[in-house]
Design a protein around this motif. Sequence first.
Motif, PDB file in Angstrom:
ATOM      1  N   ASP A 190      60.873  38.138  80.035  1.00  0.00           N
ATOM      2  CA  ASP A 190      59.430  37.450  80.154  1.00  0.00           C
ATOM      3  C   ASP A 190      59.412  36.950  78.360  1.00  0.00           C
ATOM      4  O   ASP A 190      58.252  35.705  78.179  1.00  0.00           O
ATOM      5  CB  ASP A 190      58.518  38.887  80.237  1.00  0.00           C
ATOM      6  N   LYS A 191      59.474  37.513  77.343  1.00  0.00           N
ATOM      7  CA  LYS A 191      59.306  37.141  76.245  1.00  0.00           C
ATOM      8  C   LYS A 191      60.336  35.862  75.625  1.00  0.00           C
ATOM      9  O   LYS A 191      59.847  34.491  75.414  1.00  0.00           O
ATOM     10  CB  LYS A 191      59.935  38.357  75.412  1.00  0.00           C
ATOM     11  N   ALA A 192      60.788  35.589  76.939  1.00  0.00           N
ATOM     12  CA  ALA A 192      61.701  34.473  76.538  1.00  0.00           C
ATOM     13  C   ALA A 192      61.335  33.500  76.800  1.00  0.00           C
ATOM     14  O   ALA A 192      61.049  32.260  76.842  1.00  0.00           O
ATOM     15  CB  ALA A 192      63.666  34.696  77.351  1.00  0.00           C
ATOM     16  N   ARG A 193      60.634  33.604  78.410  1.00  0.00           N
ATOM     17  CA  ARG A 193      59.921  32.654  79.304  1.00  0.00           C
ATOM     18  C   ARG A 193      58.529  32.073  78.395  1.00  0.00           C
ATOM     19  O   ARG A 193      58.627  31.144  78.693  1.00  0.00           O
ATOM     20  CB  ARG A 193      60.159  32.590  80.346  1.00  0.00           C
ATOM     21  N   THR A 240      57.786  32.274  75.153  1.00  0.00           N
ATOM     22  CA  THR A 240      57.724  31.413  73.964  1.00  0.00           C
ATOM     23  C   THR A 240      58.526  30.293  74.338  1.00  0.00           C
ATOM     24  O   THR A 240      59.044  29.901  73.156  1.00  0.00           O
ATOM     25  CB  THR A 240      58.549  32.493  73.027  1.00  0.00           C
ATOM     26  N   ASN A 241      59.325  29.965  75.183  1.00  0.00           N
ATOM     27  CA  ASN A 241      60.639  29.348  74.943  1.00  0.00           C
ATOM     28  C   ASN A 241      61.514  29.277  73.935  1.00  0.00           C
ATOM     29  O   ASN A 241      62.406  27.922  73.472  1.00  0.00           O
ATOM     30  CB  ASN A 241      59.652  27.691  75.329  1.00  0.00           C
ATOM     31  N   SER A 242      62.372  30.285  73.702  1.00  0.00           N
ATOM     32  CA  SER A 242      63.086  30.367  73.442  1.00  0.00           C
ATOM     33  C   SER A 242      64.246  32.172  72.896  1.00  0.00           C
ATOM     34  O   SER A 242      63.344  32.890  73.737  1.00  0.00           O
ATOM     35  CB  SER A 242      62.347  31.050  71.427  1.00  0.00           C
ATOM     36  N   THR A 243      64.840  31.229  72.636  1.00  0.00           N
ATOM     37  CA  THR A 243      65.515  32.561  73.234  1.00  0.00           C
ATOM     38  C   THR A 243      66.019  33.126  71.986  1.00  0.00           C
ATOM     39  O   THR A 243      66.604  34.807  72.050  1.00  0.00           O
ATOM     40  CB  THR A 243      67.688  32.249  73.340  1.00  0.00           C
ATOM     41  N   THR A 244      65.529  33.402  71.010  1.00  0.00           N
ATOM     42  CA  THR A 244      65.247  34.397  69.563  1.00  0.00           C
ATOM     43  C   THR A 244      63.990  35.532  69.919  1.00  0.00           C
ATOM     44  O   THR A 244      62.790  34.102  70.092  1.00  0.00           O
ATOM     45  CB  THR A 244      65.409  33.542  68.306  1.00  0.00           C
ATOM     46  N   ILE A 245      64.001  36.506  70.085  1.00  0.00           N
ATOM     47  CA  ILE A 245      63.558  37.106  70.622  1.00  0.00           C
ATOM     48  C   ILE A 245      62.724  37.639  68.578  1.00  0.00           C
ATOM     49  O   ILE A 245      63.157  38.835  68.315  1.00  0.00           O
ATOM     50  CB  ILE A 245      63.132  38.196  71.233  1.00  0.00           C
ATOM     51  N   HIS A 301      77.558  42.168  75.579  1.00  0.00           N
ATOM     52  CA  HIS A 301      77.453  39.744  75.172  1.00  0.00           C
ATOM     53  C   HIS A 301      76.388  39.096  75.380  1.00  0.00           C
ATOM     54  O   HIS A 301      76.522  38.423  76.232  1.00  0.00           O
ATOM     55  CB  HIS A 301      78.782  39.580  76.083  1.00  0.00           C
ATOM     56  N   LYS A 302      74.638  40.217  76.118  1.00  0.00           N
ATOM     57  CA  LYS A 302      73.735  40.015  77.115  1.00  0.00           C
ATOM     58  C   LYS A 302      73.040  39.483  76.115  1.00  0.00           C
ATOM     59  O   LYS A 302      72.180  38.668  75.949  1.00  0.00           O
ATOM     60  CB  LYS A 302      73.718  40.668  77.630  1.00  0.00           C
ATOM     61  N   ILE A 303      73.482  39.764  74.828  1.00  0.00           N
ATOM     62  CA  ILE A 303      72.254  39.687  73.648  1.00  0.00           C
ATOM     63  C   ILE A 303      73.242  39.882  72.046  1.00  0.00           C
ATOM     64  O   ILE A 303      73.995  40.822  72.118  1.00  0.00           O
ATOM     65  CB  ILE A 303      70.911  40.922  73.172  1.00  0.00           C
ATOM     66  N   LEU A 324      71.698  35.255  74.809  1.00  0.00           N
ATOM     67  CA  LEU A 324      72.687  34.884  75.088  1.00  0.00           C
ATOM     68  C   LEU A 324      72.860  34.624  76.431  1.00  0.00           C
ATOM     69  O   LEU A 324      73.290  33.449  76.953  1.00  0.00           O
ATOM     70  CB  LEU A 324      74.500  35.628  74.429  1.00  0.00           C
ATOM     71  N   ASP A 325      72.555  35.763  77.629  1.00  0.00           N
ATOM     72  CA  ASP A 325      72.476  35.323  78.768  1.00  0.00           C
ATOM     73  C   ASP A 325      72.376  36.778  79.410  1.00  0.00           C
ATOM     74  O   ASP A 325      72.274  37.324  79.600  1.00  0.00           O
ATOM     75  CB  ASP A 325      74.221  35.465  79.256  1.00  0.00           C
ATOM     76  N   LEU A 326      70.784  36.078  80.059  1.00  0.00           N
ATOM     77  CA  LEU A 326      69.877  37.847  80.759  1.00  0.00           C
ATOM     78  C   LEU A 326      69.302  36.393  82.452  1.00  0.00           C
ATOM     79  O   LEU A 326      68.786  37.078  82.524  1.00  0.00           O
ATOM     80  CB  LEU A 326      68.095  37.839  80.110  1.00  0.00           C
ATOM     81  N   LYS A 327      70.640  35.370  82.311  1.00  0.00           N
ATOM     82  CA  LYS A 327      69.973  34.969  83.612  1.00  0.00           C
ATOM     83  C   LYS A 327      70.193  35.403  84.740  1.00  0.00           C
ATOM     84  O   LYS A 327      69.690  35.798  86.416  1.00  0.00           O
ATOM     85  CB  LYS A 327      71.567  33.572  84.152  1.00  0.00           C
TER      86      LYS A 327
END
Length: 216
Positions: free
Chosen positions: A157-160, A162-167, A196-198, A208-211
């Motif tokens: 939700d945070k990534a969505r 903020t449209n960013s991969t950095t939390i 290796h997800k974050i 890195l990958d939470l799809k």
Amino acid sequence: MMQELSQHYGHIFDAELLNEIDACAVLKEVPEGGKLMEIGDYIKSMPLLISGVVKILREDDNGDELLLYFLENGDTCAMTLNCCMTQTQSEIRAIAETDTKLVMIPIQKMEEWMAKYQRWRNFVLESYNNRLNELLETLDSIAFLNMDQRLLKYLKDKARVTNSTTINNTHQEIAYELHTSRVVVSRLLKKLENMHKIKLNRNHIQILDLKYGIKF
């Protein structure tokens, strides 16, 4: 202000209503981390979000916080609407997750426009419905999801929004918003990093990958 109103709300409101908003509203900018509303405040105006993200938090008797939902471009806050209409004190805290720009509408205009403009009335009712659904989703996550699943949902939700991969949150801040302990959050984040997800950094997390779904 009219250009920004038209860009974000032109598809929702008609020209006459946009002109009224432009004539009476005040443009407000709040930096990241700034407080828009505090628990116990009386609300003098209703916000329309032009840009940025706002997080809405609830506090228990011990002062611990729980993240309820995020507000994004084109949104308003149903709880603010309720406080405006009933002239009661706020029961939530609103904090800018990113640099935020809002249009603040005087509360006396809200009731007038409910009777005058069907599109305004529809917008208010739809906002109530959207925020209620988000509150139910938060309730469901607390009741039915394990903490590892809640953390994963939180990061997505945070990534969505903020449209960013950095939390840009510490482990303690995440723990506050999820109403759990820092130790639990740190342990689960470390597990995600080992998968290796974050990538964990000082005071921020790189996604890195939470799809895809993750099985702990």
